[in-house]
Design a protein around this motif. Structure first.
Motif, PDB file in Angstrom:
ATOM      1  N   ARG A  13      34.745  54.556  68.591  1.00 24.10           N
ATOM      2  CA  ARG A  13      34.686  55.350  69.749  1.00 24.10           C
ATOM      3  C   ARG A  13      33.900  56.618  69.490  1.00 24.10           C
ATOM      4  N   PHE A  14      33.762  56.988  68.312  1.00 22.30           N
ATOM      5  CA  PHE A  14      32.963  58.148  68.138  1.00 22.30           C
ATOM      6  C   PHE A  14      31.722  58.012  67.101  1.00 22.30           C
ATOM      7  N   ARG A  15      30.472  58.842  67.181  1.00 26.39           N
ATOM      8  CA  ARG A  15      29.183  58.619  65.978  1.00 26.39           C
ATOM      9  C   ARG A  15      28.922  60.045  65.965  1.00 26.39           C
ATOM     10  N   LYS A  16      28.407  60.243  64.713  1.00 26.39           N
ATOM     11  CA  LYS A  16      27.676  61.455  64.321  1.00 26.39           C
ATOM     12  C   LYS A  16      26.322  61.655  64.791  1.00 26.39           C
ATOM     13  N   THR A  17      25.969  62.755  65.239  1.00 24.35           N
ATOM     14  CA  THR A  17      24.483  62.962  65.376  1.00 24.35           C
ATOM     15  C   THR A  17      23.909  63.258  64.258  1.00 24.35           C
ATOM     16  N   GLY A  18      22.628  63.726  64.234  1.00 26.28           N
ATOM     17  CA  GLY A  18      21.643  63.975  63.178  1.00 26.28           C
ATOM     18  C   GLY A  18      22.220  65.239  62.563  1.00 26.28           C
ATOM     19  N   LYS A  19      22.551  66.349  63.312  1.00 26.87           N
ATOM     20  CA  LYS A  19      23.057  67.534  62.900  1.00 26.87           C
ATOM     21  C   LYS A  19      24.678  67.409  62.571  1.00 26.87           C
ATOM     22  N   LYS A  21      27.269  66.701  64.460  1.00 26.52           N
ATOM     23  CA  LYS A  21      28.057  66.907  65.667  1.00 26.52           C
ATOM     24  C   LYS A  21      28.475  65.488  65.996  1.00 26.52           C
ATOM     25  N   ILE A  22      29.778  65.368  66.818  1.00 31.96           N
ATOM     26  CA  ILE A  22      30.471  64.355  66.985  1.00 31.96           C
ATOM     27  C   ILE A  22      30.235  63.988  68.675  1.00 31.96           C
ATOM     28  N   ARG A  23      29.949  62.983  68.983  1.00 32.89           N
ATOM     29  CA  ARG A  23      29.566  62.293  70.217  1.00 32.89           C
ATOM     30  C   ARG A  23      30.617  61.494  70.694  1.00 32.89           C
ATOM     31  N   ARG A  24      31.020  61.339  71.856  1.00 26.80           N
ATOM     32  CA  ARG A  24      31.920  60.873  72.505  1.00 26.80           C
ATOM     33  C   ARG A  24      31.592  60.054  73.758  1.00 26.80           C
ATOM     34  N   ASN A  25      32.201  59.137  74.396  1.00 29.16           N
ATOM     35  CA  ASN A  25      32.012  58.582  75.610  1.00 29.16           C
ATOM     36  C   ASN A  25      33.120  58.838  76.560  1.00 29.16           C
ATOM     37  N   LEU A  44      29.451  60.092  84.319  1.00 29.86           N
ATOM     38  CA  LEU A  44      30.309  59.515  83.198  1.00 29.86           C
ATOM     39  C   LEU A  44      29.611  58.669  82.270  1.00 29.86           C
ATOM     40  N   ARG A  45      28.586  58.066  82.745  1.00 29.38           N
ATOM     41  CA  ARG A  45      27.739  57.208  81.927  1.00 29.38           C
ATOM     42  C   ARG A  45      27.348  57.800  80.728  1.00 29.38           C
ATOM     43  N   LYS A  46      26.980  59.013  80.608  1.00 30.79           N
ATOM     44  CA  LYS A  46      26.317  59.791  79.424  1.00 30.79           C
ATOM     45  C   LYS A  46      27.324  60.210  78.394  1.00 30.79           C
ATOM     46  N   SER A  47      26.978  60.042  77.202  1.00 27.57           N
ATOM     47  CA  SER A  47      27.938  60.765  76.350  1.00 27.57           C
ATOM     48  C   SER A  47      28.070  62.275  76.153  1.00 27.57           C
ATOM     49  N   LYS A  56      37.078  68.960  63.731  1.00 25.27           N
ATOM     50  CA  LYS A  56      37.734  68.608  62.251  1.00 25.27           C
ATOM     51  C   LYS A  56      38.502  67.385  61.969  1.00 25.27           C
ATOM     52  N   ARG A  57      39.424  67.271  62.932  1.00 24.70           N
ATOM     53  CA  ARG A  57      40.493  66.102  63.006  1.00 24.70           C
ATOM     54  C   ARG A  57      39.735  64.911  63.047  1.00 24.70           C
ATOM     55  N   ILE A  58      38.704  64.550  63.773  1.00 24.83           N
ATOM     56  CA  ILE A  58      37.551  63.278  64.038  1.00 24.83           C
ATOM     57  C   ILE A  58      36.940  63.380  62.734  1.00 24.83           C
ATOM     58  N   LYS A  59      36.366  64.443  62.054  1.00 27.29           N
ATOM     59  CA  LYS A  59      35.545  64.219  61.031  1.00 27.29           C
ATOM     60  C   LYS A  59      36.482  63.720  59.779  1.00 27.29           C
ATOM     61  N   GLN A  60      37.678  63.926  59.478  1.00 28.12           N
ATOM     62  CA  GLN A  60      38.762  63.398  58.675  1.00 28.12           C
ATOM     63  C   GLN A  60      38.778  61.771  58.934  1.00 28.12           C
ATOM     64  N   LEU A  61      38.843  61.444  59.942  1.00 20.73           N
ATOM     65  CA  LEU A  61      39.089  60.034  60.244  1.00 20.73           C
ATOM     66  C   LEU A  61      37.983  59.265  60.272  1.00 20.73           C
ATOM     67  N   ILE A  62      36.696  59.642  60.506  1.00 17.75           N
ATOM     68  CA  ILE A  62      35.721  58.854  60.187  1.00 17.75           C
ATOM     69  C   ILE A  62      34.775  59.515  58.847  1.00 17.75           C
ATOM     70  N   ALA A  63      35.252  59.671  57.734  1.00 16.45           N
ATOM     71  CA  ALA A  63      34.918  60.382  56.647  1.00 16.45           C
ATOM     72  C   ALA A  63      33.413  59.907  56.239  1.00 16.45           C
ATOM     73  N   TYR A  64      33.291  58.781  56.138  1.00 18.43           N
ATOM     74  CA  TYR A  64      31.894  58.026  55.513  1.00 18.43           C
ATOM     75  C   TYR A  64      31.201  57.477  56.457  1.00 18.43           C
ATOM     76  N   LYS A  65      31.409  57.874  57.879  1.00 20.08           N
ATOM     77  CA  LYS A  65      30.321  57.192  58.908  1.00 20.08           C
ATOM     78  C   LYS A  65      29.120  58.069  59.074  1.00 20.08           C
TER      79      LYS A  65
END
Length: 65
Positions: A13-19, A21-25, A44-47, A56-65
């Protein structure tokens, strides 16, 4: 100490940007779209970047992504 496991549902559901940051739909884009305005659906189409409160909470859940 063992490695942390990546939560697979969260990593889809989430992905990191180059810097780092966390992106979501956006929500509300699965069904019952005929009552929405075109402008609303187009927005609504854009992330979007996650708010700082949740990052902080999301970064812990996707630690190695």
């Amino acid at each position: 100490m063992p490695k942390m496991k990546t939560r697979r549902a969260v990593s889809k559901r989430f992905r990191k940007t180059g810097k780092g940051k966390i992106r979501r739909n956006h929500a509300f884009m699965n069904h019952n779209l005929e009552h929405m305005q075109k402008r609303t659906k187009r927005k609504l189409r854009k992330s979007e970047i996650m708010s700082k409160n949740d990052v902080k909470r999301i970064k812990q859940l996707i630690a190695y992504k």
